[in-house]
Design a protein around this motif. Structure first.
Motif, PDB file in Angstrom:
ATOM      1  N   GLY A 405       8.931  -4.221  -0.099  1.00 21.17           N
ATOM      2  CA  GLY A 405       9.877  -5.220   0.382  1.00 21.17           C
ATOM      3  C   GLY A 405      11.273  -4.646   0.579  1.00 21.17           C
ATOM      4  O   GLY A 405      11.755  -3.865  -0.245  1.00 21.17           O
ATOM      5  N   LEU A 406      11.926  -5.066   1.659  1.00 21.10           N
ATOM      6  CA  LEU A 406      13.256  -4.567   1.987  1.00 21.10           C
ATOM      7  C   LEU A 406      14.368  -5.547   1.645  1.00 21.10           C
ATOM      8  O   LEU A 406      15.508  -5.138   1.463  1.00 21.10           O
ATOM      9  N   ASP A 407      14.052  -6.828   1.599  1.00 17.92           N
ATOM     10  CA  ASP A 407      15.125  -7.797   1.407  1.00 17.92           C
ATOM     11  C   ASP A 407      14.581  -9.072   0.762  1.00 17.92           C
ATOM     12  O   ASP A 407      13.378  -9.208   0.531  1.00 17.92           O
ATOM     13  N   GLY A 408      15.507  -9.984   0.463  1.00 20.34           N
ATOM     14  CA  GLY A 408      15.113 -11.257  -0.106  1.00 20.34           C
ATOM     15  C   GLY A 408      14.487 -11.137  -1.484  1.00 20.34           C
ATOM     16  O   GLY A 408      14.667 -10.150  -2.203  1.00 20.34           O
ATOM     17  N   TYR A 409      13.719 -12.141  -1.855  1.00 21.24           N
ATOM     18  CA  TYR A 409      13.119 -12.215  -3.185  1.00 21.24           C
ATOM     19  C   TYR A 409      12.192 -11.035  -3.453  1.00 21.24           C
ATOM     20  O   TYR A 409      12.059 -10.577  -4.594  1.00 21.24           O
ATOM     21  N   TYR A 410      11.554 -10.526  -2.418  1.00 17.38           N
ATOM     22  CA  TYR A 410      10.548  -9.482  -2.603  1.00 17.38           C
ATOM     23  C   TYR A 410      11.103  -8.066  -2.398  1.00 17.38           C
ATOM     24  O   TYR A 410      10.336  -7.115  -2.253  1.00 17.38           O
ATOM     25  N   ALA A 411      12.412  -7.915  -2.357  1.00 19.46           N
ATOM     26  CA  ALA A 411      12.988  -6.579  -2.210  1.00 19.46           C
ATOM     27  C   ALA A 411      12.478  -5.661  -3.317  1.00 19.46           C
ATOM     28  O   ALA A 411      12.568  -5.986  -4.503  1.00 19.46           O
ATOM     29  N   GLY A 412      11.912  -4.528  -2.921  1.00 19.91           N
ATOM     30  CA  GLY A 412      11.389  -3.559  -3.882  1.00 19.91           C
ATOM     31  C   GLY A 412       9.988  -3.858  -4.384  1.00 19.91           C
ATOM     32  O   GLY A 412       9.367  -2.993  -5.019  1.00 19.91           O
ATOM     33  N   GLU A 413       9.468  -5.050  -4.114  1.00 21.21           N
ATOM     34  CA  GLU A 413       8.124  -5.409  -4.578  1.00 21.21           C
ATOM     35  C   GLU A 413       7.066  -4.811  -3.644  1.00 21.21           C
ATOM     36  O   GLU A 413       7.327  -4.523  -2.477  1.00 21.21           O
ATOM     37  N   THR A 414       5.868  -4.637  -4.178  1.00 20.38           N
ATOM     38  CA  THR A 414       4.777  -4.008  -3.424  1.00 20.38           C
ATOM     39  C   THR A 414       3.803  -5.056  -2.897  1.00 20.38           C
ATOM     40  O   THR A 414       3.325  -5.915  -3.645  1.00 20.38           O
ATOM     41  N   LEU A 415       3.489  -4.950  -1.630  1.00 20.16           N
ATOM     42  CA  LEU A 415       2.470  -5.776  -0.976  1.00 20.16           C
ATOM     43  C   LEU A 415       1.275  -4.888  -0.671  1.00 20.16           C
ATOM     44  O   LEU A 415       1.435  -3.825  -0.065  1.00 20.16           O
ATOM     45  N   HIS A 416       0.108  -5.316  -1.116  1.00 22.94           N
ATOM     46  CA  HIS A 416      -1.069  -4.523  -0.773  1.00 22.94           C
ATOM     47  C   HIS A 416      -2.253  -5.433  -0.467  1.00 22.94           C
ATOM     48  O   HIS A 416      -2.309  -6.595  -0.891  1.00 22.94           O
ATOM     49  N   VAL A 417      -3.203  -4.883   0.271  1.00 23.30           N
ATOM     50  CA  VAL A 417      -4.399  -5.605   0.681  1.00 23.30           C
ATOM     51  C   VAL A 417      -5.498  -5.350  -0.350  1.00 23.30           C
ATOM     52  O   VAL A 417      -5.771  -4.204  -0.708  1.00 23.30           O
ATOM     53  N   VAL A 418      -6.124  -6.427  -0.815  1.00 23.34           N
ATOM     54  CA  VAL A 418      -7.259  -6.317  -1.737  1.00 23.34           C
ATOM     55  C   VAL A 418      -8.528  -6.595  -0.935  1.00 23.34           C
ATOM     56  O   VAL A 418      -8.660  -7.647  -0.298  1.00 23.34           O
ATOM     57  N   ARG A 419      -9.450  -5.643  -0.955  1.00 27.59           N
ATOM     58  CA  ARG A 419     -10.686  -5.770  -0.167  1.00 27.59           C
ATOM     59  C   ARG A 419     -11.898  -5.975  -1.078  1.00 27.59           C
ATOM     60  O   ARG A 419     -11.917  -5.534  -2.234  1.00 27.59           O
ATOM     61  N   ARG A 420     -12.887  -6.622  -0.536  1.00 30.52           N
ATOM     62  CA  ARG A 420     -14.151  -6.802  -1.246  1.00 30.52           C
ATOM     63  C   ARG A 420     -14.962  -5.504  -1.187  1.00 30.52           C
ATOM     64  O   ARG A 420     -14.577  -4.542  -0.501  1.00 30.52           O
ATOM     65  N   GLU A 421     -16.096  -5.497  -1.858  1.00 34.89           N
ATOM     66  CA  GLU A 421     -16.932  -4.299  -1.887  1.00 34.89           C
ATOM     67  C   GLU A 421     -17.421  -3.922  -0.492  1.00 34.89           C
ATOM     68  O   GLU A 421     -17.636  -2.742  -0.197  1.00 34.89           O
ATOM     69  N   ASP A 422     -17.611  -4.915   0.390  1.00 33.37           N
ATOM     70  CA  ASP A 422     -18.089  -4.601   1.740  1.00 33.37           C
ATOM     71  C   ASP A 422     -16.965  -4.194   2.680  1.00 33.37           C
ATOM     72  O   ASP A 422     -17.188  -3.966   3.863  1.00 33.37           O
ATOM     73  N   GLY A 423     -15.745  -4.106   2.162  1.00 32.67           N
ATOM     74  CA  GLY A 423     -14.613  -3.675   2.976  1.00 32.67           C
ATOM     75  C   GLY A 423     -13.837  -4.794   3.628  1.00 32.67           C
ATOM     76  O   GLY A 423     -12.761  -4.570   4.187  1.00 32.67           O
ATOM     77  N   SER A 424     -14.336  -6.007   3.601  1.00 36.33           N
ATOM     78  CA  SER A 424     -13.613  -7.127   4.190  1.00 36.33           C
ATOM     79  C   SER A 424     -12.423  -7.498   3.310  1.00 36.33           C
ATOM     80  O   SER A 424     -12.379  -7.198   2.110  1.00 36.33           O
ATOM     81  N   VAL A 425     -11.452  -8.177   3.924  1.00 40.72           N
ATOM     82  CA  VAL A 425     -10.219  -8.527   3.215  1.00 40.72           C
ATOM     83  C   VAL A 425     -10.458  -9.737   2.332  1.00 40.72           C
ATOM     84  O   VAL A 425     -10.912 -10.792   2.800  1.00 40.72           O
ATOM     85  N   SER A 426     -10.143  -9.604   1.047  1.00 42.55           N
ATOM     86  CA  SER A 426     -10.225 -10.728   0.121  1.00 42.55           C
ATOM     87  C   SER A 426      -8.917 -11.514   0.119  1.00 42.55           C
ATOM     88  O   SER A 426      -8.885 -12.707   0.366  1.00 42.55           O
TER      89      SER A 426
END
Length: 460
Positions: A405-426
């Motif tokens: 995150g660059l600004d606002g409440y989430y500045a410095g926080e990490t956003l990441h994608v969590v995927r299921r075992e089959d590779g689809s996005v959870s």
């Protein structure tokens, strides 16, 4: 490409000249000079004077007072970026023996070190610096006014300490470091510690009569990093452009942006003005301005930049009081920004993007709050609340496939994608917050779980 910026409309130019004419007349200034920069180019300069045929121009030096502090702050940030110090370091680590060495460098930069506003008497701005040859003479017997780090309290001696810190780390005088590391790279040949012709003389104007008295011009000695410099509107416009965009020869954009970020809470009731690291930040006419004001006996100065509008303005006058140069500079920014608003960049499609990124775009839900995720340049993303409520931020892509995150409440926080075992996005994980494709989506990793009966209406 933006519209041409090499000139302003005649009506805009007249409005600018009228504003400084009123300022010079109402403020009873012997002379008043101002300039406006747009998109990095000087597009207007003007002046008014009490002496016919002797008007100053964009090359005439005036003393700029506390605008000097911003230059000093840039030099400190350069030391940080070279890993020669950390802003959280105690002053004592690099400049021992001051008696206030427990304060941090960041606290000095943001005026939250709790130090006194002024030196012991006599008034340092109107007496030679030789009266205060040592830091002990600048700080006095009771240098602390407030608990360290608790509140903003503007301190001129604090910037003397920063100047001495620069000299201690660099091993050479503050003035020499300033010239080599800022003035020469930015082409500011008309900015100096001592006046260089052509320059204005400093005057005091009697409060109840239209008569004047010359003000002394003192070398401030150790206090120089707090207010010594002389400069011109043309040079200060160059500096304003740097404060907006950065310059890798001096200080990168990220570090300049850090200077423009509030460092401590504002004073109670003063919510339109805060302080960053060597920069004032104000809200005027619905826009954010960054820069600094300045004054020394015989002179007042103001420099403001609206980064969003791409407009900067400088106003200088040679009177101890009267002309409100900081207000005038803010008005000059407003006049240009409102009369000739910035053209947006043309829309252009992104380069080829990975399908895996493209499938992340669109609506997401944190609980019952709705958001939209969209891609921007360099694989960055923007998370925006839909419906007017919620926290949004811009995120920059990291090599490991996450975003920061660059600004606002989430500045410095990490956003990441969590995927299921089959590779689809959870789901998306943002600082432990779970964003799903449906509000409280069944089977998703929603903290606390989702009621198995699902959504329902009110039973009669």
């Amino acid at each position: 490409m933006n519209s041409p910026v090499d000139d302003l409309l005649p009506a805009t130019r007249r409005a600018l000249l009228h504003r400084i004419a009123v300022a010079q007349s109402d403020g009873r200034a012997p002379s008043f000079v101002a300039a406006v920069q747009r998109e990095g180019q000087l597009v207007w300069s003007g002046s008014r004077t009490s002496v016919d045929g002797h008007g100053p121009d964009a090359d005439t030096q005036y003393r700029i007072g506390s605008i000097t502090k911003t230059f000093t702050a840039v030099l400190v940030l350069r030391l940080r970026d070279e890993n020669l110090l950390d802003l959280n370091d105690a002053l004592e680590e690099h400049l021992p023996g001051t008696g206030v060495g427990d304060v941090t460098i960041a606290q000095l930069l943001g005026h939250s070190a709790g130090l006194s506003a002024e030196t012991p008497a006599p008034w340092w701005e109107r007496t030679p610096g030789s009266l205060r040859p040592e830091l002990a003479d600048v700080l006095g017997d009771q240098p602390r006014m407030h608990p360290v780090g608790r509140r903003h309290h503007y301190s001129n001696p604090g910037y003397t300490l920063l100047g001495s810190l620069i000299e201690a780390v660099r091993g050479e005088p503050w003035e020499d470091v300033l010239r080599r590391e800022i003035l020469e790279p930015l082409g500011m040949s008309r900015t100096s510690a001592q006046p260089q012709a052509p320059h204005a003389g400093g005057w005091a104007v009697h409060p109840w009569a239209d008569v004047m008295l010359p003000e002394p011009c003192e070398d401030l000695g150790l206090m120089a990093p707090a207010g010594q410099l002389w400069s011109t509107t043309a040079d200060l416009c160059r500096f304003a452009g740097f404060l907006a965009d950065g310059d890798e020869r001096v200080l990168g954009q990220a570090s300049v942006r850090e200077m423009r970020t509030p460092s401590v809470p504002p004073e109670s009731g003063d919510w339109d003005s805060v302080y960053g690291l060597g920069m004032q930040i104000v809200r005027r006419d619905g826009r954010t301005l960054v820069g600094h004001g300045g004054s020394l006996p015989g002179f007042v100065a103001g420099l403001w930049v609206s980064v969003e509008d791409g407009v900067a303005a400088v106003a200088l006058a040679n009177a101890t009081s009267g002309p409100l140069t900081a207000s005038v500079a803010a008005d000059l920014v407003r006049i240009v920004a409102e009369a000739e608003p910035r053209f947006p960049e043309p829309w252009r499609p992104l380069p080829e993007v990975e399908p895996a990124l493209l499938e992340l775009t669109g609506p997401w839900y944190w609980g019952t709050y709705s958001f939209a995720l969209r891609l921007v340049v360099d694989n960055g993303v923007v998370l925006e609340p839909l419906g007017g409520t919620g926290r949004g931020s811009r995120f920059v892509a990291e090599p490991d496939g996450t975003w920061t995150g660059l600004d606002g409440y989430y500045a410095g926080e990490t956003l990441h994608v969590v995927r299921r075992e089959d590779g689809s996005v959870s789901h998306l994980d943002l600082g432990s917050f779970v964003f799903t494709r449906e509000p409280y989506e069944r089977g998703a990793a929603v903290p606390g779980g989702v009621d198995e009966e699902g959504w329902r209406g009110l039973k009669a």
